[in-house]
Structures are given as C-alpha cells and as structure tokens.
Design an enzyme around this catalytic site. Structure first.
Site, PDB file in Angstrom:
ATOM      1  N   HIS A   1       0.763  -1.142   0.198  1.00  0.00           N
ATOM      2  CA  HIS A   1      -0.314   0.152  -0.222  1.00  0.00           C
ATOM      3  C   HIS A   1       1.015   0.905   0.030  1.00  0.00           C
ATOM      4  O   HIS A   1       1.198   2.012   1.360  1.00  0.00           O
ATOM      5  CB  HIS A   1      -0.780  -0.120   1.477  1.00  0.00           C
ATOM      6  CG  HIS A   1      -2.190   1.289   1.102  1.00  0.00           C
ATOM      7  ND1 HIS A   1      -3.126   1.120   0.795  1.00  0.00           N
ATOM      8  CD2 HIS A   1      -1.781   2.349   1.517  1.00  0.00           C
ATOM      9  CE1 HIS A   1      -4.063   2.067   0.628  1.00  0.00           C
ATOM     10  NE2 HIS A   1      -2.796   3.162   0.924  1.00  0.00           N
TER      11      HIS A   1
ATOM     12  N   HIS B   1       1.792   5.465  -1.906  1.00  0.00           N
ATOM     13  CA  HIS B   1       0.990   6.433  -3.043  1.00  0.00           C
ATOM     14  C   HIS B   1       2.465   7.405  -3.602  1.00  0.00           C
ATOM     15  O   HIS B   1       2.945   8.254  -3.529  1.00  0.00           O
ATOM     16  CB  HIS B   1      -0.184   7.141  -1.962  1.00  0.00           C
ATOM     17  CG  HIS B   1      -1.051   6.742  -1.866  1.00  0.00           C
ATOM     18  ND1 HIS B   1      -2.311   7.576  -2.360  1.00  0.00           N
ATOM     19  CD2 HIS B   1      -1.420   6.494  -0.223  1.00  0.00           C
ATOM     20  CE1 HIS B   1      -3.541   6.609  -1.334  1.00  0.00           C
ATOM     21  NE2 HIS B   1      -2.867   5.428  -0.574  1.00  0.00           N
TER      22      HIS B   1
ATOM     23  N   GLN C   1      -9.498   9.586  -5.764  1.00  0.00           N
ATOM     24  CA  GLN C   1      -9.077   9.828  -4.113  1.00  0.00           C
ATOM     25  C   GLN C   1     -10.342  10.766  -3.963  1.00  0.00           C
ATOM     26  O   GLN C   1     -11.265  10.888  -2.776  1.00  0.00           O
ATOM     27  CB  GLN C   1      -8.217  10.315  -4.633  1.00  0.00           C
ATOM     28  CG  GLN C   1      -8.129  11.575  -3.647  1.00  0.00           C
ATOM     29  CD  GLN C   1      -6.718  11.115  -2.499  1.00  0.00           C
ATOM     30  OE1 GLN C   1      -5.894  10.991  -2.348  1.00  0.00           O
ATOM     31  NE2 GLN C   1      -7.782  10.872  -1.299  1.00  0.00           N
TER      32      GLN C   1
ATOM     33  N   HIS D   1      -8.618   2.260  -0.324  1.00  0.00           N
ATOM     34  CA  HIS D   1      -8.616   2.102   0.602  1.00  0.00           C
ATOM     35  C   HIS D   1     -10.464   2.196   1.870  1.00  0.00           C
ATOM     36  O   HIS D   1     -11.629   2.651   0.892  1.00  0.00           O
ATOM     37  CB  HIS D   1      -9.118   3.992   0.988  1.00  0.00           C
ATOM     38  CG  HIS D   1      -7.764   4.290   0.415  1.00  0.00           C
ATOM     39  ND1 HIS D   1      -6.880   3.821  -0.748  1.00  0.00           N
ATOM     40  CD2 HIS D   1      -6.738   4.513   1.135  1.00  0.00           C
ATOM     41  CE1 HIS D   1      -5.632   4.420  -0.505  1.00  0.00           C
ATOM     42  NE2 HIS D   1      -5.262   4.873  -0.087  1.00  0.00           N
TER      43      HIS D   1
ATOM     44  N   GLU E   1     -11.643   4.524   6.307  1.00  0.00           N
ATOM     45  CA  GLU E   1     -10.119   4.925   6.911  1.00  0.00           C
ATOM     46  C   GLU E   1     -11.282   6.253   8.623  1.00  0.00           C
ATOM     47  O   GLU E   1     -10.312   7.628   6.725  1.00  0.00           O
ATOM     48  CB  GLU E   1      -9.208   5.490   6.425  1.00  0.00           C
ATOM     49  CG  GLU E   1      -7.686   5.900   6.386  1.00  0.00           C
ATOM     50  CD  GLU E   1      -6.481   6.554   5.510  1.00  0.00           C
ATOM     51  OE1 GLU E   1      -7.226   6.627   4.628  1.00  0.00           O
ATOM     52  OE2 GLU E   1      -5.712   6.575   5.792  1.00  0.00           O
TER      53      GLU E   1
ATOM     54  N   TRP F   1       0.478  13.709   3.468  1.00  0.00           N
ATOM     55  CA  TRP F   1      -0.417  12.669   4.719  1.00  0.00           C
ATOM     56  C   TRP F   1       0.595  13.030   6.159  1.00  0.00           C
ATOM     57  O   TRP F   1       0.243  12.152   7.207  1.00  0.00           O
ATOM     58  CB  TRP F   1      -1.174  11.491   4.245  1.00  0.00           C
ATOM     59  CG  TRP F   1      -2.211  11.716   3.147  1.00  0.00           C
ATOM     60  CD1 TRP F   1      -3.666  12.052   3.846  1.00  0.00           C
ATOM     61  CD2 TRP F   1      -2.461  12.444   1.772  1.00  0.00           C
ATOM     62  NE1 TRP F   1      -3.961  12.434   2.866  1.00  0.00           N
ATOM     63  CE2 TRP F   1      -3.465  12.590   1.121  1.00  0.00           C
ATOM     64  CE3 TRP F   1      -1.362  12.134   0.442  1.00  0.00           C
ATOM     65  CZ2 TRP F   1      -4.107  12.845   0.132  1.00  0.00           C
ATOM     66  CZ3 TRP F   1      -1.966  12.000  -0.407  1.00  0.00           C
ATOM     67  CH2 TRP F   1      -2.821  12.206  -0.521  1.00  0.00           C
TER      68      TRP F   1
HETATM   69 FE   FE2 Z   1      -3.119   4.927   0.977  1.00  0.00          FE
END
Ligand code: FE2
Length: 430
Positions: free
Chosen positions: A58, A60, A153, A211, A214, A316
C-alpha cells in the site's frame, strides 16, 4: 554447471541456519546446506539473515516526496491532506511525478523493497499521475514489481468524472480497481461505490484494493459491503481492504460477526501503521484512540494481514524512508504484538503476506523461486525489526543490485577501546 551466484552460510527467514542458496538464470536452483559449485559471485552471509525481499502492498507513489508542495499540512489530518493534494494536483506534470517516483524507487531498492503496490489518483481529468506512473512501471520493471491501483481519491460519486477516468486508467494499463467508500457523500453512496467498483473488477478479471473505512467512525462499515460483494461476485482472494481503521472503534459484538465474513470472502487486510497512528484519533481529547485495525484478531481468523508504508514525505505524512522494518516495528507496537511469535509475524506482514495479497509469482526462498532476496545485518527476523537492520546486499534475479556497508561504531574509551556491532547482542533464550 557454473552458478551465477552462490550465497553461503545463511540464516533463513523460516529459522533454518547454515544454508547455502544457489542461483542460476534469475532463479533459485537449490536451497540446502553444503553446496559446493563454481559461481560467478559468492557471498559469505556468515550467519546473517537472508530473506525474501520486502514488499509494500500500500503506497502512494504519485504523491511521494512532494512534502511542502504547495504548503504543509497544518492540522495533520487525513482530510486536510486530501485538500492539500487537491491544491497540488493542478500543478502536477507527468515529468515531475515520474521524477519523484523514480527517486523513491531508488530509495526502495536500497532498502531491499522490490515489490510495491501504489494507488494512483484518477480524479484528475488529465490523468497526470497515471501517465507518470505507467512510465515509471516500465522503467523499473527489471528491479521493482510495481502494481498500479486506479484510485478515485475524491470519491467515485463525489467527483464528476471519477468513473470515466477510472475506466480510462484501466484501459491504459492500470492493474487494479481502487475505491474510497468512506469519502463518498453518504453511507449509501459508499456502499454503492463498493458494489460498482467490484463489478468493474469482476467484468475485467482484475483485483480490487480499496481504501476502506479510514476513519474513527465506528459506523463506517464498508468492509462489510466489501466482503459481501467479494462473496457475491466470486472474487475470493482477489480483494484487499486497506486501512480498515474504523474496526478499531467498532462495537466488539459487531466485530465478532464481521471477522468471519472477511475470512470467508478471503479479503486481504492491509494496515498502514505509520500513517494511521498519526492520522487517527485527531478528534479525540484523552484517551486518544490508536486507530489501527484489529491485527491480532484478523490473524486469529486466518485473514491475510499486511503492513503498508502508505506515504513518504507527502501531504499526509512528513516522515518515512522506504524502510519496511520501520513499518513492521510500528505495526507491532501499536497492536501490542510483542511475543516472539508476534514479532516474527510482523516481519511476515512486510514480506510473505503482502506478496500473497499482490499475487506475486515466484516469491520466496525455495527452489524455482525468483533469485530475489536481501542479506541483512541481523541474525533473524526479530533482530532485523529491532535494529531496522542494514541491508548489506540486495539481490534481484541473481545479481547484487544494491549494497550497504555493515554498521559498526568505533569506541575511543580510554579504558575499553572497542568496536560495537549492533547485531552482536543476543537474547538469552528464545
Ligand atoms: Fe492510502
């Protein structure tokens, strides 16, 4: 027969010691004690751990190394991260995405991280990230298995062209269907998005990695729908639920029903410890929730659990170094998995388990597997995590593609001058 590479006297990840590994034509020819053969290169592992490469299920990669562009995340929350990424998106170029991603791939290789599943945002109509990462996937093909997930997203139904763009991305060669049900406008929209995305994957014979939940909201139960849709569409073993943090906050009775449903559908669970220990619980005063999904409980039901890195220096998460041992360490700390068996399991969460979730062919240290592995400055898996051990050699296809010198320290104490090797401190018993 002349081998390409022979590794002598290795400690293996499964506990075997004094083992030799013979490699020829990119594959492992033999794994046993006492191999004596000519080889183009011989490595004396000298009782160090030789492990299959690290795997990150996982990540990005379209956002990595963008920290500070166009500004820092002030609140530290997931939602400000998403907003910040939205600000950056319009300034992205294919070249800039590819350049940052390649820089990260170099770091990954140096850390023995040779397979990565990255989500790529498809809510930008120009599909800049998709174009950039498709290019990168080709460029790194010889040394990193890179899987791309089409990730809406901004929400499949919340973002105007998300579904169209997602389909285009899949047509362009993106491998896997992503999603973000907890970010849709309503719970119903979230559930509908899970169903629709799983149908797209079923029609195309693709895997799914969403995702999922979350959030700290215990009522965010899209994992239930994901398990249901997996079951309904016969996608067993091809679906992953990433994050699953709401499970941390759910009612225990509900979780006792949910866990067997996840196991029955063979949905893989992917926790992201570094990210969720920092992002979750932001609305709490004290006590603050940890926000990691229920790893030991998922394990007890036979669910395949991985730990992902998720982010490195992006909107993030401002930290990270491509070190999956750091990820494993955080995962076991947050889950309080501190028995010897638990720590070994945490190591598997960044190696064999994500390899299974990603369906990697020829992964492992057995005859016939790909000759891909890492020699670590540690004797075993526990020590490797404890020390975030140096990757002495990284081998791909039977060739050394990265090397780092052993880490030792010289002490200049007047009464006891010495050299300290961090991997020389053994436990009294195991
Ligand atoms: Fe993620």
């Amino acid at each position: 027969m002349t081998l390409d590479l022979l590794v002598k006297n290795a400690n293996l990840h499964d506990g075997r010691t004094g083992i030799d590994i013979a490699c020829k034509d990119g594959r492992i020819e033999a794994v046993e004690a006492g191999i004596n053969a000519e080889a183009g290169e011989t490595i004396d592992a000298a009782g160090k751990l030789v492990s299959p490469p690290f795997v990150d299920s996982h990540f990005h990669m379209d956002a990595t190394l963008s920290l500070g562009l166009p500004r820092m995340n002030r609140s530290g929350t997931l939602l400000e991260g998403i907003a910040l990424w939205g600000e950056l998106k319009e300034f992205l170029t294919v070249e800039a995405v590819a350049e940052r991603a390649l820089k990260y791939c170099d770091l990954a290789v140096s850390q023995g991280l040779l397979a990565i599943r990255t989500h790529v945002d498809v809510c930008d109509d120009r599909l800049t990230g998709v174009k950039g990462l498709l290019e990168v996937r080709e460029k790194v093909r010889d040394y990193i298995d890179l899987q791309l997930v089409a990730f809406p997203q901004d929400g499949l139904y919340r973002s105007a062209n998300a579904e169209k763009n997602l389909i285009t991305a899949l047509d362009m060669g993106v491998d896997i269907v992503g999603g973000i049900p907890h970010f849709e406008r309503t719970m119903d929209d979230g559930a509908r998005s899970v169903a629709r995305l799983c149908e797209i994957a079923a029609e195309r014979g693709l895997m799914v990695d969403m995702h999922c939940d979350e959030t700290d909201d215990p009522m965010s139960r899209h994992i239930e729908t994901l398990a249901y849709e997996t079951q309904r569409l016969g996608l067993h073993g091809r679906v992953a639920g990433s994050h699953l943090t709401s499970m941390h906050s759910m009612d225990n009775y509900y979780v006792s029903k949910l866990l067997p449903l996840i196991a029955e559908a063979e949905v893989h669970a992917i926790a992201n410890p570094l990210i969720n220990i920092t992002l979750q619980g932001r609305h709490d005063t004290y006590p603050k929730r940890r926000g990691q999904t229920r790893v030991p409980e998922l394990r007890s039901y036979g669910v395949n659990v991985s730990f992902g890195h998720d982010c490195v220096m992006d909107p993030w998460y401002s930290m990270g170094s491509g070190d999956m041992l750091e990820v494993a360490s955080m995962g076991l700390h947050v889950a309080q998995m501190t028995s010897r068996d638990d720590i070994r399991y945490a190591y598997d969460c960044v190696t064999a388990h994500p390899a299974k979730a990603m369906g990697l062919e020829g992964y492992g240290l057995e005859k016939g597997c790909k000759a891909d592995f890492v020699v670590l400055q540690a004797r075993d898996k526990i020590e490797a995590i404890r020390l975030k051990a140096t990757r002495l050699k990284v081998v791909k296809g039977g060739k050394v593609i990265a090397a780092t010198p052993e880490r030792t320290a010289d002490l200049f104490l007047t009464d006891r001058p010495s050299t300290v090797d961090p991997s020389s401190y053994a436990p009294n018993e195991d």
